[in-house]
Design a protein around this motif. Structure first.
Motif, mmCIF file in Angstrom:
data_model
loop_
_atom_site.group_PDB
_atom_site.id
_atom_site.type_symbol
_atom_site.label_atom_id
_atom_site.label_comp_id
_atom_site.label_asym_id
_atom_site.label_seq_id
_atom_site.Cartn_x
_atom_site.Cartn_y
_atom_site.Cartn_z
ATOM 1 N N GLY A 1 -7.731 -5.475 -11.631
ATOM 2 C CA GLY A 1 -6.583 -5.088 -12.434
ATOM 3 C C GLY A 1 -5.275 -5.247 -11.672
ATOM 4 N N SER A 2 -4.182 -5.330 -12.408
ATOM 5 C CA SER A 2 -2.875 -5.572 -11.789
ATOM 6 C C SER A 2 -2.475 -4.482 -10.802
ATOM 7 N N SER A 3 -2.817 -3.236 -11.104
ATOM 8 C CA SER A 3 -2.481 -2.150 -10.178
ATOM 9 C C SER A 3 -3.169 -2.336 -8.841
ATOM 10 N N VAL A 4 -4.412 -2.826 -8.875
ATOM 11 C CA VAL A 4 -5.132 -3.128 -7.633
ATOM 12 C C VAL A 4 -4.438 -4.262 -6.900
ATOM 13 N N GLY A 5 -3.981 -5.280 -7.635
ATOM 14 C CA GLY A 5 -3.280 -6.381 -6.999
ATOM 15 C C GLY A 5 -2.041 -5.913 -6.269
ATOM 16 N N ILE A 6 -1.267 -5.025 -6.899
ATOM 17 C CA ILE A 6 -0.072 -4.475 -6.264
ATOM 18 C C ILE A 6 -0.453 -3.665 -5.027
ATOM 19 N N SER A 7 -1.433 -2.784 -5.181
ATOM 20 C CA SER A 7 -1.843 -1.900 -4.086
ATOM 21 C C SER A 7 -2.403 -2.672 -2.898
ATOM 22 N N TYR A 8 -3.304 -3.636 -3.182
ATOM 23 C CA TYR A 8 -3.953 -4.368 -2.096
ATOM 24 C C TYR A 8 -2.977 -5.272 -1.349
ATOM 25 N N ALA A 9 -2.035 -5.865 -2.078
ATOM 26 C CA ALA A 9 -1.037 -6.700 -1.398
ATOM 27 C C ALA A 9 -0.108 -5.835 -0.556
ATOM 28 N N THR A 10 0.204 -4.656 -1.052
ATOM 29 C CA THR A 10 1.104 -3.760 -0.327
ATOM 30 C C THR A 10 0.487 -3.258 0.966
ATOM 31 N N ASN A 11 -0.794 -2.858 0.913
ATOM 32 C CA ASN A 11 -1.414 -2.279 2.110
ATOM 33 C C ASN A 11 -2.167 -3.294 2.969
ATOM 34 N N GLY A 12 -2.154 -4.575 2.557
ATOM 35 C CA GLY A 12 -2.756 -5.611 3.388
ATOM 36 C C GLY A 12 -4.244 -5.790 3.201
ATOM 37 N N THR A 13 -4.840 -5.146 2.175
ATOM 38 C CA THR A 13 -6.265 -5.345 1.922
ATOM 39 C C THR A 13 -6.558 -6.781 1.511
ATOM 40 N N CYS A 14 -5.614 -7.403 0.803
ATOM 41 C CA CYS A 14 -5.752 -8.816 0.462
ATOM 42 C C CYS A 14 -4.451 -9.538 0.793
ATOM 43 N N ASP A 15 -4.524 -10.857 0.867
ATOM 44 C CA ASP A 15 -3.347 -11.657 1.189
ATOM 45 C C ASP A 15 -2.410 -11.783 -0.004
#
Length: 276
Positions: free
Chosen positions: A74-88
């Motif tokens: 989901g988009s919220s995960v995309g925002i969160s993961y990009a912010t904390n570095g979990t994904c590129d």
């Protein structure tokens, strides 16, 4: 859960999602010297996910030392993961908020998409006004007879609140009004489409890129949900599809994003969406 999603979860578990790796495999073209390999990880919007997977396959075919890992959430995960570095790279199917940009994210619009209102394919409804859509999804109208259809109870199917598609739908179609608490919630475009397709009297919404003959897309205020009508702005339920990175993209992530925004990448985008 598809193969790429499983791969993403596995990599999350061992903590090697981001960045590049130098592997010891030998490449004949490099005279036996080890070839540098790069991993690029994406997570987020289930709308962007299949498009990103298709782009990744083409990119990897041309760049054998790259491994593009695409997950969902989901988009919220995309925002969160990009912010904390979990994904590129995070995938987002709505406009990126100013607060998210102020928090350090950088957004790349890779496509534009329409949100289609869908009903069960056998339902005798072909057009709904914006007001009727608001009344149906808010729960003010609960029977199709009220909008010219059969005497049948309406089943509302929606995405979960963390979905970019849901957030865009509420903003664009509902004018901020809340969706009825009786709505059936689905966590992806595909599962929402299946729910509407299998439920007589159902209504939902999804990315135009997911439309097929298993459901019926209705006109909104007399305008059909087509790519042509999104392009000419007569179909107003439309939103950007974005990729986000922590600061401007660099290295392997930038190389992949540059490909997506190239003429070749945008030709792939244009098959189901509107190129930028």
């Amino acid at each position: 859960m598809n193969k790429r999603t499983k791969v993403l979860i596995s990599l999350l578990a061992v903590g090697i999602l981001t960045g590049s790796l130098f592997l010891g495999a030998c490449d004949d073209k490099n005279n036996g010297e080890p070839q540098q390999r790069f991993n690029v990880s994406l997570a987020g919007s289930t709308t962007v996910q299949p498009l990103a997977e298709e782009l990744a396959l083409v990119f990897e075919g041309k760049n054998k030392n790259y491994n593009i890992i695409v997950g969902a959430g989901g988009s919220s995960v995309g925002i969160s993961y990009a912010t904390n570095g979990t994904c590129d790279i995070g995938m987002v199917s709505r406009e990126v908020k100013q607060s998210e940009l102020d928090g350090g994210l950088y957004a790349y619009i890779i496509a534009y998409d329409g949100i289609a209102i869908i009903v069960h394919k056998d339902l005798n409804i072909n057009n709904l006004t914006r007001q009727q859509i608001q009344d149906i999804f808010s729960g003010a109208i609960t029977n199709w007879q009220a909008v010219g259809g059969p005497n049948q109870t309406i089943t509302v199917v929606c995405r979960e609140e963390s979905s970019g598609t849901h957030e865009a739908f509420v903003t664009l179609a509902m004018d901020g009004k809340s969706v009825t608490n009786s709505a059936i919630l689905q966590n992806a475009n595909g599962s929402l489409k299946m729910s509407v397709a299998s439920t007589t009297g159902a209504i939902g919404y999804l990315s135009m890129g997911y439309l097929d003959n298993t459901v019926k897309a209705v006109n909104v205020d007399g305008v059909a949900p087509t790519i042509a009508n999104v392009k000419n702005n007569t179909y107003t339920l439309q939103r950007p599809l974005c990729l986000v990175t922590k600061g401007q993209a660099t290295g392997a992530a930038k190389t992949f994003i540059d490909f997506i925004l190239s003429a070749e990448g945008q030709a792939i985008v244009a098959k189901d969406y509107i190129a930028v």
